[in-house]
Design a protein around this motif. Structure first.
Motif, short mmCIF file in Angstrom:
data_model
loop_
_atom_site.label_atom_id
_atom_site.label_comp_id
_atom_site.label_asym_id
_atom_site.label_seq_id
_atom_site.Cartn_x
_atom_site.Cartn_y
_atom_site.Cartn_z
N PHE A 96 67.34 25.25 -19.60
CA PHE A 96 67.22 26.70 -19.41
C PHE A 96 68.55 27.40 -19.15
O PHE A 96 68.62 28.62 -19.17
N ARG A 97 69.61 26.62 -18.92
CA ARG A 97 70.92 27.22 -18.63
C ARG A 97 71.35 28.23 -19.71
O ARG A 97 71.82 29.31 -19.38
N PRO A 98 71.16 27.91 -21.02
CA PRO A 98 71.57 28.88 -22.05
C PRO A 98 70.85 30.23 -21.93
O PRO A 98 71.45 31.27 -22.19
N GLN B 291 61.67 35.38 -21.86
CA GLN B 291 61.77 33.94 -22.13
C GLN B 291 61.76 33.15 -20.83
O GLN B 291 61.06 32.14 -20.70
N ILE B 292 62.55 33.60 -19.86
CA ILE B 292 62.64 32.91 -18.57
C ILE B 292 61.30 32.94 -17.84
O ILE B 292 60.80 31.92 -17.37
N ARG B 293 60.67 34.12 -17.77
CA ARG B 293 59.41 34.27 -17.04
C ARG B 293 58.26 33.52 -17.70
O ARG B 293 57.35 33.06 -17.03
N SER B 294 58.30 33.40 -19.04
CA SER B 294 57.19 32.70 -19.70
C SER B 294 57.29 31.19 -19.48
O SER B 294 56.28 30.49 -19.57
N ALA B 295 58.48 30.69 -19.18
CA ALA B 295 58.67 29.25 -19.05
C ALA B 295 58.75 28.75 -17.61
O ALA B 295 58.46 27.58 -17.34
N LEU B 296 59.14 29.64 -16.68
CA LEU B 296 59.46 29.18 -15.33
C LEU B 296 58.62 29.87 -14.27
O LEU B 296 58.16 30.99 -14.45
N ARG C 215 68.23 42.91 -25.36
CA ARG C 215 68.49 41.47 -25.33
C ARG C 215 68.24 40.91 -23.93
O ARG C 215 67.68 39.82 -23.77
N ALA C 216 68.66 41.66 -22.90
CA ALA C 216 68.42 41.23 -21.51
C ALA C 216 66.93 41.10 -21.24
O ALA C 216 66.49 40.13 -20.60
N ASP C 217 66.13 42.07 -21.73
CA ASP C 217 64.68 42.01 -21.55
C ASP C 217 64.09 40.81 -22.27
O ASP C 217 63.17 40.16 -21.75
N ALA C 218 64.60 40.50 -23.46
CA ALA C 218 64.10 39.33 -24.20
C ALA C 218 64.39 38.05 -23.43
O ALA C 218 63.55 37.14 -23.37
N CYS C 219 65.56 37.96 -22.81
CA CYS C 219 65.90 36.79 -21.99
C CYS C 219 64.98 36.69 -20.78
O CYS C 219 64.49 35.61 -20.45
N VAL D 203 55.27 32.70 -6.34
CA VAL D 203 55.73 34.09 -6.36
C VAL D 203 55.04 34.74 -7.57
O VAL D 203 55.17 34.24 -8.69
N ALA D 204 54.32 35.85 -7.34
CA ALA D 204 53.56 36.48 -8.42
C ALA D 204 54.47 37.01 -9.52
O ALA D 204 54.18 36.88 -10.70
N GLU D 205 55.58 37.62 -9.13
CA GLU D 205 56.49 38.21 -10.12
C GLU D 205 57.91 38.13 -9.60
O GLU D 205 58.14 38.29 -8.40
N PHE D 206 58.85 37.87 -10.49
CA PHE D 206 60.26 37.83 -10.09
C PHE D 206 61.16 38.13 -11.27
O PHE D 206 60.78 37.94 -12.41
N MET D 207 62.34 38.62 -10.94
CA MET D 207 63.40 38.83 -11.92
C MET D 207 64.60 38.05 -11.38
O MET D 207 65.15 38.41 -10.34
#
Length: 114
Positions: free
Chosen positions: A47-49, A72-77, A65-69, A87-91
Motif C-alpha cells: 500500500f506504500r505506493p 483506494q486506501i479506504r476500500s482496502a484498509l 487524484r487525491a480523492d481517487a487515492c 473506526v467507522a470512517e477515517f482519512m
C-alpha cells in the motif's frame, strides 16, 4: 475528561483484512487531525505506493487524484482504535518520513462531488 484515543503513546492499528500492516503511535493532535509515528509491518509495502501517490496529489493540489487515492486506501484498509474497536470512517495520510496524520469520525463521511 481527555479522550484516551488521543493520548500520546496510544497505538491505533491499520489492517488489510485480518492482517495488521501498520501501528500508528500518537504523538499529538491538532484537531481534527491526529499525528503519529508509523511502524510499518511487512504487508504494508503493498500500500506504500497509494500513500505516496496521495501525498504527491495533495502537494500538486490535484484533488481529483487525491480523492481517487483516498477511495483506494479506504476500500482496502481498516483502522482500529487503541482498544481494538473499528473506526467507522477515517482519512489517513502516511508520509515518507515515517509520520502520519489522520482524522476520524464515528460515522461514515458524506461523500460530496466537488
Amino acid at each position: 475528561m481527555a479522550n484516551p484515543n488521543l493520548t500520546t503513546g496510544s497505538i491505533w492499528r491499520l489492517h488489510h483484512g485480518d492482517q495488521e500492516i501498520a501501528r500508528l503511535t500518537v504523538t499529538g493532535a491538532d484537531m481534527p487531525w491526529i499525528h503519529a509515528e508509523v511502524e510499518t509491518l511487512p504487508d504494508f509495502e503493498e500500500f506504500r505506493p497509494a500513500f505516496a501517490e496521495q501525498e504527491r496529489a495533495i502537494d500538486e493540489e490535484d484533488w481529483e487524484r487525491a480523492d481517487a487515492c483516498y477511495t483506494q486506501i479506504r476500500s482496502a484498509l481498516a483502522l482500529t482504535f487503541p482498544d481494538g474497536s473499528p473506526v467507522a470512517e477515517f482519512m489517513l495520510h502516511i508520509h515518507d518520513d515515517g509520520t502520519a496524520g489522520w482524522r476520524w469520525h464515528d460515522e461514515p463521511f458524506d461523500v460530496v462531488d466537488q
